[in-house]
Design an enzyme around this catalytic site. Structure first.
Site, mmCIF file in Angstrom:
data_model
loop_
_atom_site.group_PDB
_atom_site.id
_atom_site.type_symbol
_atom_site.label_atom_id
_atom_site.label_comp_id
_atom_site.label_asym_id
_atom_site.label_seq_id
_atom_site.Cartn_x
_atom_site.Cartn_y
_atom_site.Cartn_z
ATOM 1 N N SER A 114 -6.452 1.186 1.950
ATOM 2 C CA SER A 114 -4.980 1.294 1.290
ATOM 3 C C SER A 114 -4.696 2.782 1.077
ATOM 4 O O SER A 114 -5.639 3.543 0.590
ATOM 5 C CB SER A 114 -5.021 0.455 -0.033
ATOM 6 O OG SER A 114 -5.413 -0.892 0.132
ATOM 7 N N ASP A 169 1.346 -1.357 -0.162
ATOM 8 C CA ASP A 169 0.994 0.058 0.351
ATOM 9 C C ASP A 169 1.609 0.308 1.630
ATOM 10 O O ASP A 169 2.102 -0.725 2.160
ATOM 11 C CB ASP A 169 -0.321 0.434 0.111
ATOM 12 C CG ASP A 169 -1.249 -0.167 1.379
ATOM 13 O OD1 ASP A 169 -1.042 -1.502 1.127
ATOM 14 O OD2 ASP A 169 -1.926 0.375 1.956
ATOM 15 N N ARG A 175 -0.382 1.817 4.341
ATOM 16 C CA ARG A 175 -1.350 2.375 5.256
ATOM 17 C C ARG A 175 -1.707 1.448 6.258
ATOM 18 O O ARG A 175 -2.237 0.123 5.718
ATOM 19 C CB ARG A 175 -2.508 2.882 4.530
ATOM 20 C CG ARG A 175 -3.880 3.263 5.199
ATOM 21 C CD ARG A 175 -4.908 4.012 4.467
ATOM 22 N NE ARG A 175 -4.592 5.015 4.106
ATOM 23 C CZ ARG A 175 -5.391 5.905 3.322
ATOM 24 N NH1 ARG A 175 -6.588 5.649 3.164
ATOM 25 N NH2 ARG A 175 -4.917 7.186 3.041
ATOM 26 N N ASP A 198 -9.796 1.654 -2.865
ATOM 27 C CA ASP A 198 -10.008 1.132 -1.372
ATOM 28 C C ASP A 198 -9.733 1.893 -0.341
ATOM 29 O O ASP A 198 -8.425 2.495 -0.521
ATOM 30 C CB ASP A 198 -9.105 -0.281 -1.290
ATOM 31 C CG ASP A 198 -9.312 -0.862 -0.016
ATOM 32 O OD1 ASP A 198 -10.413 -1.072 0.566
ATOM 33 O OD2 ASP A 198 -8.262 -1.379 0.602
ATOM 34 N N LYS A 240 5.076 -3.296 5.010
ATOM 35 C CA LYS A 240 4.262 -4.565 4.778
ATOM 36 C C LYS A 240 5.039 -5.602 4.207
ATOM 37 O O LYS A 240 4.668 -6.620 3.771
ATOM 38 C CB LYS A 240 3.045 -4.270 4.289
ATOM 39 C CG LYS A 240 2.100 -3.215 4.874
ATOM 40 C CD LYS A 240 0.985 -3.179 4.335
ATOM 41 C CE LYS A 240 -0.188 -1.962 4.979
ATOM 42 N NZ LYS A 240 -1.433 -1.789 4.390
ATOM 43 N N GLY A 278 -3.680 -8.208 6.460
ATOM 44 C CA GLY A 278 -4.283 -8.956 7.560
ATOM 45 C C GLY A 278 -3.961 -8.280 8.883
ATOM 46 O O GLY A 278 -3.799 -6.932 8.698
ATOM 47 N N SER A 296 -7.671 -6.080 0.600
ATOM 48 C CA SER A 296 -8.719 -5.563 0.164
ATOM 49 C C SER A 296 -8.643 -5.096 -1.133
ATOM 50 O O SER A 296 -9.680 -4.619 -1.730
ATOM 51 C CB SER A 296 -9.426 -4.478 1.228
ATOM 52 O OG SER A 296 -8.217 -3.335 1.312
ATOM 53 N N THR A 341 -5.463 -3.715 2.880
ATOM 54 C CA THR A 341 -4.330 -3.508 2.243
ATOM 55 C C THR A 341 -4.287 -4.086 0.749
ATOM 56 O O THR A 341 -5.077 -4.706 0.285
ATOM 57 C CB THR A 341 -3.183 -4.666 2.973
ATOM 58 O OG1 THR A 341 -3.268 -4.358 4.362
ATOM 59 C CG2 THR A 341 -1.834 -4.652 2.457
#
Length: 327
Positions: free
Chosen positions: A217, A65, A67, A214, A81, A95, A177, A49
């Site tokens: 994400s 984001d 995803r 990443d 999120k 997480g 991440s 994330t």
């Protein structure tokens, strides 16, 4: 790891601890001893994330984001999120999705009870402390990295709550991440006197940097702007990674396959053999008519499955009988 008690260190005397100073290295010595004895420390976990929070001139802007992943698979392309805690406090979670959802719901209900009990606006630091105590109680087993942002009578505030229970108060923060890519954008572009449009654009650029650097994400960017007047949740504010379009048009009929090339090859049959299989499980053997005749066929096989003789074999057999009669 919990620190050793002060009474246990006094028993050893000042000789073991060395000269008195402003730092204590007892935990470092203990950790080195545990590692030497074979203790395996916990490994880092990828959160998958990119979440960001900044303070601008009038309040706080949170971004994330959308995803959600299950290992190498994308399970949800438009996951929310940014979680609600109070009307003036929101929280970004990275997480495990279930952990972030449940801990924010539980803390939100506790904050409601706290507001009813004290009859005052709940401070942002109160929400951060409640989250920190819950995370520390479970010693990292709740996989939730949280960025708490809000505005109270002390002004805008941003807190980072790590899964182990530690927290930081920062003017801008990034977790997940995609932290490294997002933090580079924040450190380069953040200023204390950012206005609303500049702050939103900075958060978009930070989340986009996390998305494009990443694999965990992606998809869209959600924003939440919190000021003294209230909070405004901007769902799907920006599409970070758009789906590509076909560069050419392909005119192919449905349920059909395009034949690009055709090749025909002539095959020469060199020899031909016929084999039969017995129906009895105990006698699943293959016999060739070239090697076995009618007289040498096994007696324990199925009588209905006798080998068929070809015209050439019959001609050879008849010639053999004629020669025998002549002798």
């Amino acid at each position: 790891m919990l620190p050793l008690s002060h009474t246990s260190t006094q028993d050893k005397g000042n000789a073991d601890l060395g000269p008195r100073s402003g730092f204590s290295f007892i935990n470092c010595r203990r950790n080195a001893k545990l590692l030497a004895e074979g203790f395996q420390p916990p490994t880092p976990v990828r959160t998958g994330t990119s979440i960001v929070g900044i303070i601008f001139s009038d309040g706080v802007i949170l971004g994330a984001d959308t995803r959600a992943t299950e290992g190498p698979m994308v399970s949800d392309k438009n996951c929310s999120k940014i979680h609600y805690l109070q009307n003036h406090i929101y929280c970004c979670g990275a997480g495990t999705a279930a952990d972030t959802e449940m801990i924010t719901l539980t803390t939100s209900s506790q904050l409601n009870l706290h507001q009813m009990s004290t009859k005052r606006l709940v401070p942002v630091v109160c929400a951060s402390i409640m989250l920190r105590r819950t995370l520390f109680r479970y010693q990292g087993h709740i996989g939730a990295a949280l960025v708490v942002g809000g505005v109270d009578r002390w002004g805008p505030q941003i807190y980072c709550n790590h899964p182990c229970g530690s927290n930081d108060k920062l003017p801008y923060a990034a977790m997940g991440s995609g932290t490294l890519a997002a933090m580079t954008v924040l450190e380069h572009g953040w200023k204390a006197d950012l206005d609303l449009d500049q702050g939103k654009q900075l958060v978009r650029e930070a989340i986009s940097a996390g998305v494009f650097n990443d694999l965990g994400s992606g998809s869209n960017i959600d924003l939440c702007v919190i000021t003294k007047a209230g909070a405004k949740y901007l769902r799907t504010d920006t599409v970070a990674s758009e789906r590509g379009e076909r560069q050419e048009k392909y005119y192919i009929k449905p349920n059909s396959t395009v034949v690009k090339s055709t090749s025909v090859q002539n095959l020469l049959v060199a020899s031909e053999h016929c084999y039969s299989v017995s129906l009895f499980p105990s006698c699943w053997k293959f016999y060739s008519e070239l090697n076995l005749g009618d007289g040498s066929w096994p007696a324990n096989t199925d009588p209905d499955e006798q080998p068929t003789t070809s015209a050439s074999a019959k001609a050879a057999e008849s010639q053999g009988k004629k020669k025998g009669n002549k002798k």
